[in-house]
Write a protein that holds these residues in place. Structure first.
Motif, PDB file in Angstrom:
ATOM      1  N   ALA A   1       0.437  -9.330  -0.598  1.00  0.00           N
ATOM      2  CA  ALA A   1       2.058  -9.566  -0.742  1.00  0.00           C
ATOM      3  C   ALA A   1       1.930 -10.913  -1.497  1.00  0.00           C
ATOM      4  O   ALA A   1       1.520 -11.930  -1.133  1.00  0.00           O
ATOM      5  CB  ALA A   1       2.572  -9.755   0.631  1.00  0.00           C
TER       6      ALA A   1
ATOM      7  N   PRO B   1       4.200 -13.786  -3.621  1.00  0.00           N
ATOM      8  CA  PRO B   1       5.539 -14.397  -3.252  1.00  0.00           C
ATOM      9  C   PRO B   1       6.852 -13.807  -4.198  1.00  0.00           C
ATOM     10  O   PRO B   1       6.237 -13.181  -5.211  1.00  0.00           O
ATOM     11  CB  PRO B   1       5.385 -15.742  -3.485  1.00  0.00           C
ATOM     12  CG  PRO B   1       4.210 -15.823  -4.323  1.00  0.00           C
ATOM     13  CD  PRO B   1       3.390 -14.609  -4.254  1.00  0.00           C
TER      14      PRO B   1
ATOM     15  N   ARG C   1       0.925  -7.130   9.355  1.00  0.00           N
ATOM     16  CA  ARG C   1       1.495  -5.701   9.693  1.00  0.00           C
ATOM     17  C   ARG C   1       1.147  -5.559  11.277  1.00  0.00           C
ATOM     18  O   ARG C   1       1.927  -4.755  11.712  1.00  0.00           O
ATOM     19  CB  ARG C   1       0.683  -4.850   8.776  1.00  0.00           C
ATOM     20  CG  ARG C   1       1.138  -4.518   7.363  1.00  0.00           C
ATOM     21  CD  ARG C   1       1.101  -3.164   6.921  1.00  0.00           C
ATOM     22  NE  ARG C   1       1.568  -3.083   5.621  1.00  0.00           N
ATOM     23  CZ  ARG C   1       2.969  -2.506   5.279  1.00  0.00           C
ATOM     24  NH1 ARG C   1       3.674  -2.275   6.152  1.00  0.00           N
ATOM     25  NH2 ARG C   1       3.168  -2.444   3.931  1.00  0.00           N
TER      26      ARG C   1
ATOM     27  N   GLU D   1      -4.010  -3.672  -0.270  1.00  0.00           N
ATOM     28  CA  GLU D   1      -2.516  -4.250  -0.172  1.00  0.00           C
ATOM     29  C   GLU D   1      -2.625  -5.681   0.210  1.00  0.00           C
ATOM     30  O   GLU D   1      -3.376  -6.342   1.063  1.00  0.00           O
ATOM     31  CB  GLU D   1      -1.874  -3.573   0.977  1.00  0.00           C
ATOM     32  CG  GLU D   1      -0.276  -3.754   1.131  1.00  0.00           C
ATOM     33  CD  GLU D   1       0.312  -3.265   2.173  1.00  0.00           C
ATOM     34  OE1 GLU D   1      -0.304  -2.904   3.169  1.00  0.00           O
ATOM     35  OE2 GLU D   1       1.620  -3.261   2.123  1.00  0.00           O
TER      36      GLU D   1
ATOM     37  N   HIS E   1       0.689 -16.676  -1.537  1.00  0.00           N
ATOM     38  CA  HIS E   1       0.102 -15.170  -1.648  1.00  0.00           C
ATOM     39  C   HIS E   1      -0.313 -15.009  -0.377  1.00  0.00           C
ATOM     40  O   HIS E   1      -1.081 -15.623   0.270  1.00  0.00           O
ATOM     41  CB  HIS E   1      -1.031 -14.922  -2.637  1.00  0.00           C
ATOM     42  CG  HIS E   1      -0.416 -15.013  -4.180  1.00  0.00           C
ATOM     43  ND1 HIS E   1       0.182 -14.177  -4.751  1.00  0.00           N
ATOM     44  CD2 HIS E   1      -0.669 -16.433  -4.910  1.00  0.00           C
ATOM     45  CE1 HIS E   1       0.380 -14.691  -6.042  1.00  0.00           C
ATOM     46  NE2 HIS E   1       0.058 -15.870  -6.243  1.00  0.00           N
ATOM     47  N   LEU E   2       0.001 -13.860   0.444  1.00  0.00           N
ATOM     48  CA  LEU E   2      -0.602 -13.235   1.428  1.00  0.00           C
ATOM     49  C   LEU E   2      -1.768 -12.257   1.062  1.00  0.00           C
ATOM     50  O   LEU E   2      -1.537 -11.099   0.473  1.00  0.00           O
ATOM     51  CB  LEU E   2       0.281 -12.621   2.400  1.00  0.00           C
ATOM     52  CG  LEU E   2       1.394 -13.500   2.984  1.00  0.00           C
ATOM     53  CD1 LEU E   2       2.532 -12.559   3.693  1.00  0.00           C
ATOM     54  CD2 LEU E   2       0.878 -14.522   3.783  1.00  0.00           C
ATOM     55  N   LEU E   3      -2.966 -12.836   1.014  1.00  0.00           N
ATOM     56  CA  LEU E   3      -4.150 -11.882   0.708  1.00  0.00           C
ATOM     57  C   LEU E   3      -4.462 -10.665   1.463  1.00  0.00           C
ATOM     58  O   LEU E   3      -3.712 -10.546   2.596  1.00  0.00           O
ATOM     59  CB  LEU E   3      -5.230 -12.704   0.270  1.00  0.00           C
ATOM     60  CG  LEU E   3      -4.903 -13.854  -0.707  1.00  0.00           C
ATOM     61  CD1 LEU E   3      -6.256 -14.546  -1.123  1.00  0.00           C
ATOM     62  CD2 LEU E   3      -4.328 -13.359  -1.954  1.00  0.00           C
ATOM     63  N   PRO E   4      -5.228  -9.664   1.043  1.00  0.00           N
ATOM     64  CA  PRO E   4      -5.490  -8.458   1.988  1.00  0.00           C
ATOM     65  C   PRO E   4      -5.633  -8.608   3.392  1.00  0.00           C
ATOM     66  O   PRO E   4      -5.126  -7.848   4.065  1.00  0.00           O
ATOM     67  CB  PRO E   4      -6.620  -7.591   1.395  1.00  0.00           C
ATOM     68  CG  PRO E   4      -6.290  -8.045  -0.158  1.00  0.00           C
ATOM     69  CD  PRO E   4      -5.903  -9.576  -0.127  1.00  0.00           C
TER      70      PRO E   4
ATOM     71  N   PHE F   1     -10.560  -7.884  -1.645  1.00  0.00           N
ATOM     72  CA  PHE F   1     -10.303  -9.400  -2.295  1.00  0.00           C
ATOM     73  C   PHE F   1     -10.150 -10.350  -1.253  1.00  0.00           C
ATOM     74  O   PHE F   1      -9.228 -10.447  -0.583  1.00  0.00           O
ATOM     75  CB  PHE F   1      -8.844  -9.261  -3.364  1.00  0.00           C
ATOM     76  CG  PHE F   1      -8.596 -10.328  -3.939  1.00  0.00           C
ATOM     77  CD1 PHE F   1      -9.698 -11.109  -4.627  1.00  0.00           C
ATOM     78  CD2 PHE F   1      -7.349 -11.027  -3.664  1.00  0.00           C
ATOM     79  CE1 PHE F   1      -9.374 -12.287  -5.147  1.00  0.00           C
ATOM     80  CE2 PHE F   1      -6.952 -12.014  -4.361  1.00  0.00           C
ATOM     81  CZ  PHE F   1      -7.885 -12.787  -5.090  1.00  0.00           C
TER      82      PHE F   1
ATOM     83  N   LYS G   1      -2.316  -9.797   5.162  1.00  0.00           N
ATOM     84  CA  LYS G   1      -1.161  -8.797   5.355  1.00  0.00           C
ATOM     85  C   LYS G   1      -1.590  -7.614   6.278  1.00  0.00           C
ATOM     86  O   LYS G   1      -0.729  -7.335   6.840  1.00  0.00           O
ATOM     87  CB  LYS G   1      -1.368  -7.972   3.736  1.00  0.00           C
ATOM     88  CG  LYS G   1      -0.530  -6.782   3.399  1.00  0.00           C
ATOM     89  CD  LYS G   1       1.083  -7.335   3.730  1.00  0.00           C
ATOM     90  CE  LYS G   1       2.087  -6.446   3.604  1.00  0.00           C
ATOM     91  NZ  LYS G   1       3.464  -6.808   3.543  1.00  0.00           N
TER      92      LYS G   1
END
Lengths: 567, 567
Positions: A70, A72, B51, A68, B41-44, B7, B47
């Motif tokens: 995210a 933009p 969370r 997972e 981008h927030l990479l894995p 990733f 994220k």
């Protein structure tokens, strides 16, 4: 959660401008509210259900080793320009300009972003395959938003993307995804059909779509009554060995058909079935006009024709364009004596017509007893028509039926379309630059939420499956001013919370009737009513699904609930 | 999770155009990537951490009986026009037009939306108070985005809103929120200071802000070295009983100060401390120009002045405006013989100056031995200056120090500002329409994520606290081609997973040095290295926080880990 502390604005009346059950019930039961056309608030109950749906999807994605991230929401126009989406999807994009005059789209989907990101960071075959996913809002300026969350402009979507070195590797992930999707829908209790369909946008490959079968759906699915075969009607191939009639060929004749406008009228006038009529359509392709012959009781499938003529764009010729090659109006066109350089395509069914009827290329005149080869030539026969109910299923098993479906997910093999457009490549084992082979996999979460309500409801409200309900138990206290009722309710609340049930406690100062009808609307699977018999420790229990009512003693309640939720 | 399947694009070099540790490390350790200026981008790995942060916030919100919902990101312009934000925040808003020409903002925050929603649905005092929250992306067209997620254009924010019938009820929720925020930051191990600050936008009331103290911060916090007092420097009051010097008043004299431009130069020339100089500023208020006197070693606090003169807008007068009342340049203005109708405000410190120095209202001339009352009049003394390091703390405890802080959250009492602007009302017990009394409470999640990295890092990378690390354990296999190492690694992976630890397994075909430095960068709290001594069942263990290295036997590992994670 005390109902007095949360925000569940129920409505007595069916809201105006709503047609389908899920839209009406989600509004009435206080799950959603509209902010603007196609744009909704998800109120606390909806948020809870959606979080549960998301959790199931996340788990199934993680089982596939999808990671997972995210991306933009704001997408720079430059990437979308490289794939052409900036202009081809012009109407659908919400476009924004920043203070420096840079252009952005409010993200419709993230193929370009992820392909460019992976391309920048993954340079070797050693790091492939790689699958990523995200759960995020997507924005499409839907031209005609309707039906609540089913056709909205701001959707919650799970989108996954996979990157490979070969089509075989992509195929493996694609098949895994199809299975994961089947698992997801099964876990969500949503009845879906997996359907073969056409790719959208830049993608020309067929894809698999998942449809929840529902009258609220807007797509028509052709499915077999005896097998798993299903396809969108645009996609379903027609696989029939048409039998030619043994009728003897008669002599061709002209008939006057003045004032007969439709095929039905012509057929009735001549007292023949419309399957004897040959419809002739003039279609404009990239290489000019062509003629297409379709049996009178069939409809042309433009997509099939487009594929047969290998034209990236086709459309019906305008009256003016027809006038450049024929001097009659479009209702009187026929295949006999068409201009010699006009290519003629015919649906397979046309070959079986003996002594057919067609326009004479003269206004208000038709020909009868027309026969292929003898009277007209066809350059190519092909499957060109839309499948119909009653047709045999293309897989040879059973008969085709139609149903309406809600599009809840799709898996697509994109191949190298996006990676070529974006120059996205890695270095393979031989040290050569290769474009990534990619796949894209979407699930429409807010639409699933609505589709579930379409599937689980009755006249009184929603009936949530146990695993998806926003709360497990609805605890109703008839009279909060009655000390005995109040005390028993609080006792139950604490007891059941300690057993890890999530309760919604209707502690409001409302009439019992209001509480009951709100509870039906909201649709939690089980309702515990603390009322007059509280002094005896007796609780009325109603199962939302079956409507069954029983009474339980306070002492037996945890055991009874355990057995109910285990079922 | 196998590192080969996820990733995590690490980088050897410090990326260019980065100044602060968190920005550099989040890029280098493969947590974030920039898509466009201020958009990431927030990479894995990111994220996962985010969370975890979100889960803590959600729990603390639910303890306050705040209910989660999701408002749309697309906001219709009409509501923003009603509060004036559509034009006053023009520069900050990302504006979109849909296919019907309707205007939307891509949501900067949701005060208008929620106030209008609650107003439409909550009509009675019986349903109040009510507190809602959401976790969502927020969009601000930041004019100078920088420092990665610390100053970006797309932020993840928790915003909560509360609705009340009285200020007392609001105050209760406000205090609860302050406590909840303190709990959240404590659970996140983020060191913050709660700071009194000014409201933003339409809100004139002071608010409480939470700052993570860090050199990467861009706001200056004034705090006491001996108490919990802290405020932004714009807000901190100066609470000093200035002692008047016992020096005898001397006769006033003119001196030539040609070519002396600054206060420092004048003071040096006259051989006096700059605290003897009276700075005179001409300020434009809604009611015209005023003069403001400030001691030479102090700075005017415009916000304090604005409040004292009760003008909603003030600014320094331009040279042209000054020229309308005085015939000298701004460097030569002084309080003696000012136009009689010009109101004069002075900071409290000015009253204590004996034999002061000031401009003579003649170019290149100053006056020495100037004394209040004798030589010039002051209409009002007040606290008008910016607090300085070394000042006594306003609460009387200790001395003021300055520190830089990262704004990570704020609680604001909005009162009836928004509800009045939006005509948002309920009916009270007497049947009368009343505007809602509201509060707004924000936490900047993506900024907290960065602030944590600012707090927890060393030269080699990030050092996550146990509860926030994206994975609990980093398992490194030195040589995946060595069967013994591979087998022991897989055994450990399964064993520890069954103990519910989350592992990141570096199974890549990379040199040991690369694996070690990547592990340091990524910053998981504990690292298990399976290397040469795998055949003896021996595992090298490194604690990221302390750098300590030990060896554990395979058999003792679960016990050792349990005691480490229990600490």
């Amino acid at each position: 959660m005390k109902q007095s502390k949360t925000f569940i604005p129920t409505m007595r009346e069916t809201p105006t401008d709503t047609e389908i059950a899920s839209h009406q019930l989600l509004l009435r039961a206080g799950y959603i509210r509209q902010h603007a056309s196609g744009i909704y608030h998800l109120l606390p109950l909806a948020k809870k259900v959606i979080r549960k749906i998301e959790a199931v999807i996340q788990e199934e994605m993680e089982k596939l080793e999808a990671v997972e991230l995210a991306m933009p929401i704001m997408q720079s126009s430059s990437l979308l320009e490289q794939t052409g989406r900036w202009s081809t999807s012009e109407k659908e994009l919400f476009k924004v300009q920043d203070h420096n005059g840079r252009q952005f789209a409010v993200g419709p989907s993230q193929e370009e972003l992820i392909t460019s990101l992976i391309s920048a960071e993954v340079n070797s075959y050693k790091k492939l395959p790689l699958t990523v996913f995200q759960i995020a809002s997507k924005f499409i300026d839907e031209q005609r938003p309707r039906h609540g969350l089913l056709r909205s402009r701001e959707d919650i979507v799970k989108d996954a993307y996979s990157f490979h070195t070969s089509n075989e590797s992509l195929q493996m992930k694609y098949d895994e995804m199809r299975q994961a999707y089947a698992n997801i829908f099964a876990r969500l209790n949503l009845q879906v059909r997996e359907v073969v369909s056409l790719g959208d946008g830049m993608n020309q490959e067929p894809v698999h779509q998942f449809f929840s079968i529902s009258d609220a759906g807007e797509e028509i699915i052709a499915y077999s009554d005896s097998s798993s075969y299903a396809a969108t009607i645009e996609t379903a191939e027609v696989n029939i060995d048409y039998k030619k009639s043994t009728e003897l060929q008669k002599e061709i004749e002209q008939v006057d058909t003045k004032d007969l406008r439709t095929i039905k009228e012509v057929a009735a006038f001549l007292n023949v079935p419309s399957s004897k009529i040959i419809k002739t359509l003039i279609v404009k392709t990239e290489d000019g006009l062509v003629a297409v012959l379709i049996r009178g009781d069939h409809e042309l499938n433009m997509e099939k024709l487009r594929s047969v003529v290998s034209s990236s764009k086709i459309e019906m010729a305008s009256e003016e364009e027809v006038a450049t090659i024929l001097s009659c109006n479009v209702g009187s066109i026929g295949p006999v004596k068409l201009p010699i350089d006009l290519k003629v395509y015919a649906d397979n069914a046309v070959a079986s017509i003996v002594n057919g009827i067609c326009g004479a290329n003269i206004n208000d005149v038709h020909l009868v007893n027309v026969n292929a080869e003898r009277d007209y030539a066809v350059d190519q026969y092909a499957d060109l028509r839309i499948i119909q109910e009653g047709d045999p299923s293309p897989d040879g098993k059973g008969t085709i039926r139609f149903a309406k479906g809600i599009d809840v997910g799709r898996v697509s093999k994109l191949g190298t379309i996006y990676s070529e457009a974006l120059n996205a490549s890695y270095v393979n084992e031989e040290g050569k630059e290769q474009p990534f082979v990619t796949g894209s996999y979407r699930i429409y979460i807010s639409r699933i939420f609505s589709a579930l309500v379409e599937q689980f409801n009755d006249a009184n409200g929603i009936k949530w499956p146990k695993k998806l309900a926003p709360y497990d138990i609805h605890l109703l206290t008839i009279n909060m001013n009655d000390e005995v009722q109040k005390q028993l309710s609080e006792e139950l609340y604490h007891l059941l919370t300690s057993y890890r049930y999530n309760l919604l406690h209707d502690d409001r100062d409302e009439r019992a009737g209001v509480k009951f009808s709100d509870a039906d609307l909201i649709g939690l699977p089980i309702r515990l009513v603390v009322g007059k018999r509280a002094s005896e420790g007796m609780i009325e229990v109603k199962f939302r699904d079956t409507g069954e009512t029983v009474e339980w003693q306070k002492e037996e309640i945890t055991e009874k609930l355990q057995s109910y939720f285990r079922e």
